[in-house]
Design an enzyme around this catalytic site. Structure first.
Site, PDB file in Angstrom:
ATOM      1  N   ASP A  14      -5.866  -2.417  -4.734  1.00 35.62           N
ATOM      2  CA  ASP A  14      -5.326  -3.160  -3.202  1.00 35.62           C
ATOM      3  C   ASP A  14      -6.583  -3.289  -2.346  1.00 35.62           C
ATOM      4  O   ASP A  14      -7.301  -2.418  -2.280  1.00 35.62           O
ATOM      5  CB  ASP A  14      -3.999  -2.752  -2.839  1.00 35.62           C
ATOM      6  CG  ASP A  14      -4.040  -1.411  -2.522  1.00 35.62           C
ATOM      7  OD1 ASP A  14      -4.984  -0.718  -3.020  1.00 35.62           O
ATOM      8  OD2 ASP A  14      -3.549  -0.904  -1.508  1.00 35.62           O
ATOM      9  N   GLU A  78      -3.116   1.781  -2.153  1.00 31.17           N
ATOM     10  CA  GLU A  78      -3.844   2.791  -1.456  1.00 31.17           C
ATOM     11  C   GLU A  78      -3.864   2.302   0.035  1.00 31.17           C
ATOM     12  O   GLU A  78      -3.545   3.241   1.083  1.00 31.17           O
ATOM     13  CB  GLU A  78      -5.179   2.962  -1.950  1.00 31.17           C
ATOM     14  CG  GLU A  78      -5.751   4.180  -1.231  1.00 31.17           C
ATOM     15  CD  GLU A  78      -6.719   3.678  -0.238  1.00 31.17           C
ATOM     16  OE1 GLU A  78      -7.542   4.884   0.300  1.00 31.17           O
ATOM     17  OE2 GLU A  78      -6.815   2.597   0.216  1.00 31.17           O
TER      18      GLU A  78
END
Length: 355
Positions: A14, A78
């Site tokens: 991400d 994350e």
């Protein structure tokens, strides 16, 4: 396989948001200009994902005889901590990573192509300051929450730096800055310029080098606030004039400023990597061999989970090959040459552990 593992973890799939209007190129399309590859996530952290994927492609194609298992763990979530029960935290919690304790674990999510020896613990804080609303022409009848907030933060910071001064180990680990407690945001009650504000909130963070315990630090700060609430008058020094008081007895009654410290979220635990481990030695040797120099560093930035994994028995070593100057910024890029060198460094590490 014989006994042991070599693990690459920390790289995440991400990315943070990007505003196309402030970029010179489309942030959601890979643009290659010479050695630079532009796009959101190229440095943090999709460049690492691609590089490690290429490493495994080459392992699959060339089929070298390995004495140790080579493992990669990519993180699904994350950057966004608001999504619960997703990411490497759940793998750790459910014991899915325990078999990786039998070898070095390289956390690949720092930058600048050199070993990162340490990171800081981090805790976000909000200090709520309650005063008394009144007309600013009669300041002796109000408790100015804005002034209270400024004086309280100054007092709390002074106590913090007394209890958490620069640590002797910070120079060994080459930390650029010591532990810090900083206000970064402020908000208050809406009103007019001729009103004493009834409440103010100050937000900020603590960055604590890993030689101090973050839980103990938070308890200490809570203690500073409790002491002030017990006797708020200790903040009055006269520097704000004779009418700026935080404990007043007037015709309308007794009024006193109040403080509340809130700790949003869960603190991140910092790490001081083990400098005498085989994993650290291999990373330094590989960096020197490929780049011709090895210049380790430490930062008071923070990474998720690394401190918790080290405490659980993993040999965590931190590295990364993007550019810290463009982390989360506009026109983010990574250098193809740096990623090629990263592949060589990881190959060197694998060769060392598979001789």
């Amino acid at each position: 396989y014989e006994k042991g593992t070599v693990t690459f973890i920390g790289s995440h799939l991400d990315v943070v948001p990007a505003n196309p209007e402030t970029w010179e190129r489309d942030p959601f399309k890979l643009t290659i200009e010479g050695d630079k590859m532009y796009g959101r996530g190229t440095t943090d952290c999709l460049g690492h994902v691609a590089m490690i994927t290429d490493l495994f492609i080459q392992l699959a194609e060339k089929k070298p005889k390995l004495k140790r298992k080579v493992v990669a763990v990519f993180i699904a979530c994350e950057e966004n901590s608001s999504i619960p029960d997703v990411g490497v935290e759940m793998l750790l919690k459910n014991g899915k990573l325990d078999h990786l304790k039998d070898g070095p674990v390289y956390w690949v999510d720092s930058a600048d192509s050199q070993p990162c020896l340490g990171t800081a613990s981090a805790a976000m804080w909000t200090l709520k300051c309650k005063g008394r609303l009144f007309h600013s022409g009669l300041p002796h009848k109000g408790v100015n929450s804005l002034e209270l907030a400024m004086d309280a933060v100054t007092h709390i910071q002074k106590k913090f730096y007394e209890d958490f001064p620069p640590h002797a180990s910070e120079s060994e680990y080459m930390f650029v800055t010591p532990s810090t407690m900083k206000p970064t945001l402020v908000k208050g009650a809406e009103g007019s310029v001729n009103q004493i504000p009834p409440w103010t909130e100050i937000q900020g963070d603590i960055r604590l080098t890993p030689f101090y315990d973050i839980a103990e630090c938070l308890r200490k700060v809570d203690g500073y606030v409790a002491e002030l609430n017990k006797d708020i008058s200790v903040l009055v020094s006269g520097s704000r004039g004779p009418c700026s008081k935080y404990d007043i007895n007037i015709e309308e009654g007794h009024f006193k400023g109040e403080l509340e410290m809130i700790w949003p979220g869960t603190p991140l635990k910092g790490i001081a990597c083990k400098l005498d481990s085989d994993g650290h030695t291999a990373l330094r040797e590989a960096t020197l061999s490929v780049l011709g120099e090895c210049k380790p560093y430490s930062i008071t930035g923070s990474l998720p989970l690394v401190g918790d994994m080290q405490a659980a028995g993993f040999d965590i070593q931190v590295c990364g090959y993007g550019h810290s100057s463009v982390y989360h910024g506009d026109n983010e890029y990574c250098s193809l040459s740096n990623m090629k060198n990263a592949l060589k460094i990881f190959t060197h590490i694998l060769n060392k552990f598979n001789k």
